[in-house]
Design a protein around this motif. Sequence first.
Motif, PDB file in Angstrom:
ATOM      1  N   LYS A 185      22.332 -51.841   6.606  1.00 43.84           N
ATOM      2  CA  LYS A 185      21.740 -51.964   5.272  1.00 43.84           C
ATOM      3  C   LYS A 185      22.587 -51.212   4.230  1.00 43.84           C
ATOM      4  N   THR A 186      23.015 -50.009   4.596  1.00 44.33           N
ATOM      5  CA  THR A 186      23.838 -49.219   3.675  1.00 44.33           C
ATOM      6  C   THR A 186      25.134 -49.958   3.361  1.00 44.33           C
ATOM      7  N   ASN A 187      25.718 -50.596   4.368  1.00 45.57           N
ATOM      8  CA  ASN A 187      26.938 -51.374   4.142  1.00 45.57           C
ATOM      9  C   ASN A 187      26.679 -52.576   3.230  1.00 45.57           C
ATOM     10  N   LEU A 188      25.541 -53.231   3.441  1.00 47.90           N
ATOM     11  CA  LEU A 188      25.212 -54.404   2.619  1.00 47.90           C
ATOM     12  C   LEU A 188      24.912 -53.998   1.177  1.00 47.90           C
ATOM     13  N   ASP A 189      24.341 -52.809   1.015  1.00 50.21           N
ATOM     14  CA  ASP A 189      23.986 -52.345  -0.331  1.00 50.21           C
ATOM     15  C   ASP A 189      25.179 -51.743  -1.074  1.00 50.21           C
ATOM     16  N   GLY A 190      26.198 -51.285  -0.295  1.00 50.03           N
ATOM     17  CA  GLY A 190      27.318 -50.603  -0.942  1.00 50.03           C
ATOM     18  C   GLY A 190      28.647 -51.215  -0.537  1.00 50.03           C
ATOM     19  N   SER A 191      29.622 -50.384  -0.226  1.00 53.19           N
ATOM     20  CA  SER A 191      30.914 -50.935   0.177  1.00 53.19           C
ATOM     21  C   SER A 191      30.846 -51.328   1.651  1.00 53.19           C
ATOM     22  N   TYR A 192      31.384 -52.508   1.967  1.00 58.80           N
ATOM     23  CA  TYR A 192      31.192 -53.142   3.268  1.00 58.80           C
ATOM     24  C   TYR A 192      32.332 -52.827   4.228  1.00 58.80           C
ATOM     25  N   LYS A 210      24.159 -60.603   5.771  1.00 61.76           N
ATOM     26  CA  LYS A 210      22.936 -60.299   5.023  1.00 61.76           C
ATOM     27  C   LYS A 210      21.776 -61.202   5.463  1.00 61.76           C
ATOM     28  N   ALA A 241      27.685 -44.086   4.878  1.00 58.71           N
ATOM     29  CA  ALA A 241      26.446 -44.492   5.536  1.00 58.71           C
ATOM     30  C   ALA A 241      25.788 -43.318   6.241  1.00 58.71           C
ATOM     31  N   GLN A 244      23.930 -40.228   4.457  1.00 61.86           N
ATOM     32  CA  GLN A 244      22.565 -40.342   3.949  1.00 61.86           C
ATOM     33  C   GLN A 244      21.505 -40.040   4.999  1.00 61.86           C
TER      34      GLN A 244
END
Lengths: 153, 153
Positions: free
Chosen positions: A49-56, A133, B21, B24
């Motif tokens: 989720k963190t990757n999808l929301d930010g830098s991948y 995603k 990631a 957090q």
Amino acid sequence: MKKSLAHAAFGILALALATTASAQVKPEDQIKYRKAGYSFMSWNMGKIKTNLDGSYNKDQVAAAANAIAGIANSGMGALYGPGTEKDVGAQKTRVKPEFFSDKEGVTKVAIDFNKAANNLAKVAADGDAAAVKVAFGDLGKTCKACHDQYRAE
Amino acid sequence: MKKSLAHAAFGILALALATTASAQVKPEDQIKYRKAGYSFMSWNMGKIKTNLDGSYNKDQVAAAANAIAGIANSGMGALYGPGTEKDVGAQKTRVKPEFFSDKEGVTKVAIDFNKAANNLAKVAADGDAAAVKVAFGDLGKTCKACHDQYRAE
């Protein structure tokens, strides 16, 4: 797809049968191990989720998806043996009684979960964030479906 | 082998760098998640041992080895961030201080562990019990090496 179905079938087999191997695990440890599996998957879902929301980061996402699929395919159904339907010793469980009676419903959520986990691992290996995603959302829905039906608040 | 080394390299990268990631995740949860990962691997190691000691189910062993490899490759080094060197809240840890200072030693045990986990998964997929026995023993040695050096009694 063929592989995903084979994996799902194996998961179900493991769910339906208490194997020799699992029969030797104490109920308290079965609860501990299944909670560990969900907890570790949760960490990896969070990373994706963190990757999808930010830098991948493709490698991190693929590794997280593989961890989730590996756990999903490991036959966790064997960790719901007799005596694990309520707290045992230090291990608390939120599983509802329905989990142990609704075989058809549990089989369905388990198959859906396995298929979605394997699909996410496959898609993540390709590295397309938009496709990940979608696959990630699909997997999350299968988690939620099981929680809604079989996990107490 | 090339894949194993790539996996190992990724594990080390994750070990060396606290990624966005992982940054957090609260220290208490980092300890919870890493313990969950080891706990779930332990269940799967137990299943493989039971198969090697008794009747051998190729699918169960391969699934267990895949779960272990998936967890081993997930970048657990990110779960040893600042603040996780001692008990936090409800989470107790047995990690020794040396784990956080001996970068060279930790890198070695981490690489050995990743390589052995990936090798076991590869060998288990072939289904030869004798070969799995060797690969399983090799993996167990890498677990023990880390415990002996970096885990308190």
